[in-house]
Scaffold this active site. Structure first.
Site, PDB file in Angstrom:
ATOM      1  CG  HIS A  32      -0.077  -0.017   2.499  1.00  0.00           C
ATOM      2  ND1 HIS A  32       0.555   1.105   2.982  1.00  0.00           N
ATOM      3  CD2 HIS A  32       0.278  -1.034   3.317  1.00  0.00           C
ATOM      4  CE1 HIS A  32       1.237   0.787   4.051  1.00  0.00           C
ATOM      5  NE2 HIS A  32       1.097  -0.516   4.281  1.00  0.00           N
ATOM      6  CG  ASP A 295       5.933  -3.677   5.863  1.00  0.00           C
ATOM      7  OD1 ASP A 295       4.900  -4.273   6.225  1.00  0.00           O
ATOM      8  OD2 ASP A 295       6.646  -3.012   6.641  1.00  0.00           O
TER       9      ASP A 295
END
Ligand SMILES: *[C@@H]1O[C@H](CO)[C@@H](O)[C@H](O)[C@H]1NC(C)=O
Ligand SMILES: *[C@@H]1O[C@H](CO)[C@@H](O)[C@H](O)[C@H]1NC(C)=O
Ligand SMILES: *[C@@H]1O[C@H](CO)[C@@H](O)[C@H](O)[C@H]1NC(C)=O
Ligand SMILES: *[C@@H]1O[C@H](CO)[C@@H](O)[C@H](O)[C@H]1NC(C)=O
Length: 396
Positions: A32, A295
């Site tokens: 994101h 991540d």
């Protein structure tokens, strides 16, 4: 006469040697874009005031949506230029989009497709569960041995880190000795306070202590910088050059290394996602698959597939916000052989901070990645079949 023959010979040689590669399939695994800080107790770790954000904790910011839109525009153009996507509005049997259910991942996917494919109705698939198991980086293995091994490996990694200089710097930036946390908990020394390790089924491997605290505050500095806060507000103006940023970033890298960067843990955490990726590429055979996650997903997929160490020019993060692993299947039309190429496509810190629109003249960075188990040539290509074998070996 001779000259003409020579020219003809050279031309023939050239067309014989030139590989005629076409892009056949792409899978994009994205993080994101810019979000507000996740940690709700940042105020405990410094007497200084943190910059104020407009959005709720953990939400995609307006700047993040802008930057992700730029990536959407650029990559739609890139896919078109590669000849993979001629359709103005691709149907979902060609272009399949799947996002985690968190606000920041759904909103990032939306920003990407809205700008990449304006006026089209691209469906963003997601589950209705609050935590989609495909993206949730939690421990699955229920055996006692796994827990023992995982903790042991995390301990070794923790021990191997050299972070003294980074801790000293961060304490100074935070004025840590005057923080609420130090004053009430009497844990005032990032260098010597202990890091506790947690490995439990159904949750993310975690740390408690100075490394986790460091990672949380640094994450905020990074996001402040992308967001474009005035320089004197980003880390209170105390990170002024690449060396200073890199020194504190070692703490954040160290944290992520401990929790994600062992083969044992990464493969356990990423198995559902790897299975899903294999499905999209090999069974469903979508021309383009687009996955929007975190991540944690990128770290664990990188480690599971055993990518070689890499560095990203113009970035402090190992897995930049809005960054994308782009898995590409290329076919040599002359030999019929297929190849894999993987690139990390991301915006530099400055591109993000300045928020300039991407274009063919202002492209994002493309960094070639290499797999240990798939030998790449100078152009970054390795045999597709080797990649398929690797993927299949990691999932049931
Ligand atoms: C490359 O392959 C494509 C598809 O087979 C073909 O249309 C094209 O003419 C080829 N180009 C060259 C330069 O060989
Ligand atoms: C769980 O971990 C143990 C210890 O590493 C391993 O032997 C076992 O194969 C794992 N189980 C699964 C289902 O992956
Ligand atoms: C780092 O700091 C710790 C705690 O003060 C100390 O024990 C260790 O020797 C230091 N390491 C180095 C390389 O200076
Ligand atoms: C993971 O660890 C290796 C060393 O084993 C290191 O080279 C690499 O940079 C680390 N990867 C990440 C993403 O931190």
């Amino acid at each position: 006469m001779y000259l003409k023959a020579l020219v003809l010979l050279l031309l023939a040689l050239k067309s014989y040697c030139v590989q005629n590669f076409t892009l056949e399939q792409v899978l994009i695994l994205s993080r994101h874009n810019v979000r507000t800080p996740l940690s709700k107790n940042l105020a405990d770790f410094t007497p200084k005031h943190w910059p104020a954000w407009k959005e709720k904790s953990g939400y995609l910011t307006a700047k993040g949506a802008l930057l992700e839109g730029y990536m959407g525009e650029y990559l739609a153009l890139w896919l078109n230029k590669q000849g993979l996507l001629q359709e103005k509005c691709p149907k979902e049997d060609i272009f399949f989009v799947y996002a985690n259910t968190a606000q920041r991942t759904l909103a990032s996917a939306k920003a990407f497709v809205n700008k990449g494919f304006p006026g089209c109705e691209v469906k963003i698939h997601h589950t209705s569960e609050p935590k989609d198991p495909i993206f949730n980086p939690v421990v699955h293995n229920t055996s006692a041995l796994f827990k023992l091994e995982a903790i042991e490996q995390m301990k070794m990694l923790l021990k191997s880190l050299h972070l003294n200089g980074s801790y000293v710097d961060l304490e100074e930036i935070l004025n840590y000795k005057q923080s609420e946390y130090c004053l009430t908990e009497h844990k005032c020394n990032l260098l010597t306070d202990t890091n506790k390790i947690f490995v439990n089924v159904g949750v993310k491997p975690n740390l408690e202590g100075p490394l986790k605290i460091s990672k949380s505050v640094i994450d905020s500095f990074i996001m402040e910088n992308y967001e474009g806060f005035p320089k004197n507000e980003v880390a209170w103006g105390q990170l002024n050059n690449k060396e200073q940023w890199n020194l504190v970033l070692d703490l954040s890298k160290g944290y992520h290394s401990v929790i994600f960067n062992t083969t044992l843990i990464a493969r356990d955490l990423a198995k559902p996602l790897l299975t899903y990726m294999r499905d999209l590429i090999l069974d469903k055979k979508y021309r383009i698959s687009f996955l929007m996650g975190h991540d944690a997903n990128i770290y664990t997929v990188l480690k599971s597939l055993d990518f070689k160490p890499y560095s990203l020019k113009g970035q402090y993060e190992m897995t930049p916000a809005g960054g994308k692993l782009v898995f590409q299947k290329w076919k040599d039309q002359n030999s019929g052989i297929c190849y894999l190429k993987v690139e990390y496509v991301y915006q530099c810190t400055n591109q993000m901070r300045e928020g300039r629109r991407l274009s063919m003249d202002n492209p994002p960075e493309f960094t070639s990645l290499q797999l240990e188990g798939c030998k790449t040539d100078d152009s970054g290509f390795c045999l597709w079949d080797d990649f398929v074998a690797l993927l299949n070996s990691l999932v049931d």
